[in-house]
Design a protein around this motif. Structure first.
Motif, PDB file in Angstrom:
ATOM      1  N   LYS A  32       1.031  -1.352   0.288  1.00 23.93           N
ATOM      2  CA  LYS A  32       0.028   0.279   0.084  1.00 23.93           C
ATOM      3  C   LYS A  32       0.802   1.622   0.104  1.00 23.93           C
ATOM      4  O   LYS A  32       0.712   2.597  -0.526  1.00 23.93           O
ATOM      5  N   ALA A  33       2.349   1.185   0.932  1.00 21.49           N
ATOM      6  CA  ALA A  33       2.746   2.025   0.763  1.00 21.49           C
ATOM      7  C   ALA A  33       3.381   2.737  -0.644  1.00 21.49           C
ATOM      8  O   ALA A  33       3.752   3.934  -0.796  1.00 21.49           O
ATOM      9  N   ALA A  34       3.985   1.169  -1.382  1.00 19.25           N
ATOM     10  CA  ALA A  34       4.736   1.433  -2.592  1.00 19.25           C
ATOM     11  C   ALA A  34       3.660   2.425  -3.756  1.00 19.25           C
ATOM     12  O   ALA A  34       3.531   3.218  -5.065  1.00 19.25           O
ATOM     13  N   TYR A  35       1.826   1.813  -3.493  1.00 18.59           N
ATOM     14  CA  TYR A  35       1.461   1.998  -3.614  1.00 18.59           C
ATOM     15  C   TYR A  35       1.083   3.720  -4.176  1.00 18.59           C
ATOM     16  O   TYR A  35       0.721   4.329  -5.347  1.00 18.59           O
ATOM     17  N   ASP A  36       1.008   3.918  -2.968  1.00 18.90           N
ATOM     18  CA  ASP A  36       0.502   5.228  -2.197  1.00 18.90           C
ATOM     19  C   ASP A  36       1.527   6.445  -2.812  1.00 18.90           C
ATOM     20  O   ASP A  36       1.760   7.797  -2.889  1.00 18.90           O
ATOM     21  N   ASN A  37       2.369   6.098  -2.821  1.00 16.77           N
ATOM     22  CA  ASN A  37       3.827   6.938  -3.510  1.00 16.77           C
ATOM     23  C   ASN A  37       4.088   7.387  -4.462  1.00 16.77           C
ATOM     24  O   ASN A  37       4.692   8.249  -5.114  1.00 16.77           O
ATOM     25  N   ALA A  38       3.076   6.151  -5.673  1.00 16.58           N
ATOM     26  CA  ALA A  38       3.627   6.182  -6.715  1.00 16.58           C
ATOM     27  C   ALA A  38       2.801   7.186  -7.482  1.00 16.58           C
ATOM     28  O   ALA A  38       2.259   8.494  -6.782  1.00 16.58           O
TER      29      ALA A  38
END
Length: 366
Positions: A34-40
């Motif tokens: 989720k963090a990787a997606y949110d930071n994308a």
């Protein structure tokens, strides 16, 4: 004494339980995902989707200082630095140009097989393949990805496998010895952060033409094509025809207001450019979708395209340009923040041929 003993036992048990919990604290296995997606970055994802090999899509460019420090980078000035690819042995310039020029890029950029509307051969891709040197359009609909779990979508892109990354293996989609139509192994080109950018674009950034009860042919526009997709197309095919721009709830007044606020400074009041920029123009001899040819040299007696016909004849392409910007332009046309409703309003505004005419009225008819 018994009471004191019980209290001590309770305290001891509590301490033991707390110590045990430090080894068994529950961690959401999806938290890092989720963090990787949110930071994308969905905008960068749109750039990768459109033209993966351009430095404007988040690649650090090779500088003269890089070349001075590493002679192997000679000839790559301004191109993406290979060390930033997932596989540093991959030379992105070679992929983009290869032995057959820029056509090789189509086999690696998403839009080469999944055109700007994301519908493959069932959308604008039905009419845009012009030669065997281009890949076949995909049979899948990227719109379906919106319902996928983000990890599933990431894995699908990263682990798609396929053709080895070789600039000599994309010259002809019909030649199996050159790789044929096999999907490229994107995991060797795109790092995980760039794949997440693509995931976010496919989930949130792209504005799909949705079918609704009120607009079964699409809430953004109606697209009409003729014939069926042929896997071998060796002659130029026209673009699809677009109508009902903006659907039933697009607001022309609001669209014009958005245009004046965001676009008019470069594109001019009628969409034919200003002293700051010349606006969108097709290449010499390219079709505008109705058979008319167009030249691109301002100041000549040849007609010049404006933004109105670009949206009317190449609607999905124009929508992507708003979202992603125009790479490498001077001055820079940056990505323009736009909501789904604002895009509908823009389309409705551009359907007005009097306000946004096909050709520059100051020039004579072709």
């Amino acid at each position: 004494m018994k009471t004191k003993h019980k209290v001590l036992m309770l305290i001891g048990s509590t301490v033991f339980m707390l110590q045990s919990c430090t080894h068994d604290i529950y961690v959401d296995p999806q938290a890092d995902v989720k963090a990787a997606y949110d930071n994308a970055d969905a905008v960068n994802g749109s750039k990768l989707f459109s033209n993966f090999q351009h430095v404007d899509a988040g690649w650090p460019a090779v500088t003269q200082a890089d070349i001075d420090a590493d002679a192997s980078l000679a000839g790559l000035l301004g191109w993406p630095n290979p060390k930033y690819a997932a596989d540093p042995t991959i030379n992105i310039k070679d992929i983009a140009t290869g032995s057959t020029g820029q056509k090789n890029r189509s086999f690696y950029s998403c839009v080469g097989c999944h055109p700007t509307d994301g519908l493959g051969r069932d959308g604008v891709g039905n009419k845009v393949k012009v030669a065997v040197a281009q890949p076949d359009m995909a049979v899948s609909h990227l719109k379906d990805c919106q319902s996928w779990d983000i990890q599933t979508l990431f894995d699908a892109i990263k682990n798609v496998g396929g053709r080895q990354i070789d600039p000599t293996k994309t010259a002809n989609g019909l030649d199996l010895s050159l790789g044929g139509q096999t999907h490229p192994d994107l995991s060797r080109i795109l790092t995980d952060d760039k794949i997440w950018d693509l995931v976010k674009y496919l989930k949130e950034g792209i504005i799909y033409n949705e079918s609704t009860a009120a607009n079964p042919n699409g809430d953004m526009y109606t697209m009409t094509t003729t014939g069926t997709y042929a896997t071998i197309q060796t002659v130029p095919a026209p673009y699809a025809a677009f109508s009902n721009l903006g659907g039933s709830d697009g607001d022309e007044v609001a669209g014009n207001a958005y245009y004046i606020a965001k676009c008019v400074v470069c594109h001019g009041i009628d969409g034919h450019g200003t002293t700051n920029a010349q606006g969108p123009m097709l290449g010499v001899g390219q079709s505008n979708g109705t058979g008319g040819a167009n030249a691109t040299i301002p100041g000549t007696t040849s007609k010049k395209y404006g933004i109105g016909p670009f949206f009317r004849y190449r609607t999905p392409d124009a929508m992507l340009k708003v979202v992603a910007g125009q790479f490498g332009t001077i001055p820079w046309m940056a990505a323009t923040p736009v909501t789904r409703k604002e895009m509908k309003d823009l389309l409705k505004a551009f359907s007005n041929t009097a306000r946004y005419p096909d050709f520059d009225a100051a020039l004579p008819n072709p």
